[in-house]
Scaffold this active site. Structure first.
Site, mmCIF file in Angstrom:
data_model
loop_
_atom_site.group_PDB
_atom_site.id
_atom_site.type_symbol
_atom_site.label_atom_id
_atom_site.label_comp_id
_atom_site.label_asym_id
_atom_site.label_seq_id
_atom_site.Cartn_x
_atom_site.Cartn_y
_atom_site.Cartn_z
ATOM 1 N N HIS A 52 0.846 -1.188 0.000
ATOM 2 C CA HIS A 52 0.000 0.000 0.000
ATOM 3 C C HIS A 52 0.885 1.243 0.000
ATOM 4 C CE1 HIS A 52 0.534 -0.719 4.445
ATOM 5 N NE2 HIS A 52 0.903 0.525 4.347
HETATM 6 P P1 TYD Z 1 -1.828 -2.797 7.412
HETATM 7 O O1 TYD Z 1 -1.238 -1.451 7.603
HETATM 8 O O2 TYD Z 1 -2.602 -3.047 6.151
HETATM 9 O O3 TYD Z 1 -0.709 -3.929 7.548
HETATM 10 P P2 TYD Z 1 0.595 -4.242 6.675
HETATM 11 O O4 TYD Z 1 0.781 -3.145 5.702
HETATM 12 O O5 TYD Z 1 1.672 -4.329 7.677
HETATM 13 O O6 TYD Z 1 0.394 -5.538 6.001
HETATM 14 O O7 TYD Z 1 -2.730 -3.127 8.670
HETATM 15 C C1 TYD Z 1 -3.267 -4.427 8.868
HETATM 16 C C2 TYD Z 1 -4.530 -4.270 9.706
HETATM 17 O O8 TYD Z 1 -4.216 -3.703 10.970
HETATM 18 C C3 TYD Z 1 -5.572 -3.385 9.048
HETATM 19 O O9 TYD Z 1 -6.837 -4.002 9.234
HETATM 20 C C4 TYD Z 1 -5.539 -2.121 9.852
HETATM 21 C C5 TYD Z 1 -4.984 -2.535 11.188
HETATM 22 N N1 TYD Z 1 -4.130 -1.481 11.771
HETATM 23 C C6 TYD Z 1 -4.641 -0.690 12.797
HETATM 24 O O10 TYD Z 1 -5.796 -0.847 13.240
HETATM 25 N N2 TYD Z 1 -3.831 0.283 13.333
HETATM 26 C C7 TYD Z 1 -2.570 0.488 12.877
HETATM 27 O O11 TYD Z 1 -1.858 1.399 13.389
HETATM 28 C C8 TYD Z 1 -2.070 -0.337 11.807
HETATM 29 C C9 TYD Z 1 -0.678 -0.143 11.263
HETATM 30 C C10 TYD Z 1 -2.892 -1.310 11.297
#
Ligand code: TYD
Length: 143
Positions: free
Chosen positions: A56
Site C-alpha cells: 500500500h
Molecule cells: P496494514 O497497515 O494493512 O498492515 P501491513 O501493511 O503491515 O500488512 O494493517 C493491517 C490491519 O491492521 C488493518 O486491518 C488495519 C490494522 N491497523 C490498525 O488498526 N492500526 C494500525 O496502526 C495499523 C498499522 C494497522
C-alpha cells in the site's frame, strides 16, 4: 495537500546508538531529528516465512521503518522507480515519505519490524490498490 514524492527522498538514516558491553541502546526522540514527530508506534512480529506485508501507499503519512530484530527487505516504489532496501540492524531506519508504494518481504525468522509513524492510524490515508496508486501518482502536478 498532495505530496509529490520520489524514492530518492527515502533514505536509510543511522540512528543514535549508545554502546555498552552489556547491551546497546538506540534512541529516536522527538525534536532531535529532521524527520517528524512520532504519534504512533507499531510493530510486526511472528511473521511466517514467505509472508509479504505492506502492499500500500500513504497519502500523508511519514514513517521510519526499523529492523528491531532480524532482517527484511523493503521495496519502495514511487510509480516511476523502485528500489530494494535491506534492513538488518536496529540502529538504521528507513525514512519513507508520503506517496510511496511499499512492500516488505524476506522476513528472517523472528524478525521484528518496528514502525514510527507521524500520524495516528487512519484508513482514509491508505491507497491499497496499485492501480489507484498509479492514478494518484499520474494525476500529480509533476506526474
Ligand atoms: P496494514 O497497515 O494493512 O498492515 P501491513 O501493511 O503491515 O500488512 O494493517 C493491517 C490491519 O491492521 C488493518 O486491518 C488495519 C490494522 N491497523 C490498525 O488498526 N492500526 C494500525 O496502526 C495499523 C498499522 C494497522
Amino acid at each position: 495537500m498532495k505530496f509529490v514524492s520520489n524514492i530518492h527522498s527515502c533514505n536509510v538514516i543511522e540512528l543514535t546508538k549508545i554502546h555498552n558491553p552489556a547491551g546497546n541502546i538506540t534512541i529516536v526522540q522527538n525534536g532531535e531529528n529532521e524527520f517528524f514527530n512520532t504519534k504512533r508506534v507499531y510493530y510486526l512480529y511472528d511473521v511466517p516465512g514467505g509472508s509479504e506485508r505492506g502492499g500500500h501507499a500513504h497519502k500523508g503519512l511519514y514513517q521510519l521503518i526499523i529492523a528491531a530484530s532480524g532482517s527484511f527487505d523493503v521495496i519502495i516504489d514511487d510509480g516511476r522507480n523502485k528500489k530494494i532496501v535491506h534492513l538488518n540492524r536496529p540502529y538504521y531506519g528507513l525514512y519513507i515519505v508520503p506517496g510511496i508504494w511499499r512492500e516488505i518481504v524476506n522476513f528472517s525468522s523472528g524478525a521484528i519490524c518496528l514502525v514510527l509513524a507521524s500520524e495516528k492510524y487512519s484508513e482514509s490515508d491508505y491507497i491499497r490498490e496499485y492501480t489507484d496508486f498509479k492514478n494518484y501518482v499520474n494525476s500529480s502536478p509533476n506526474g
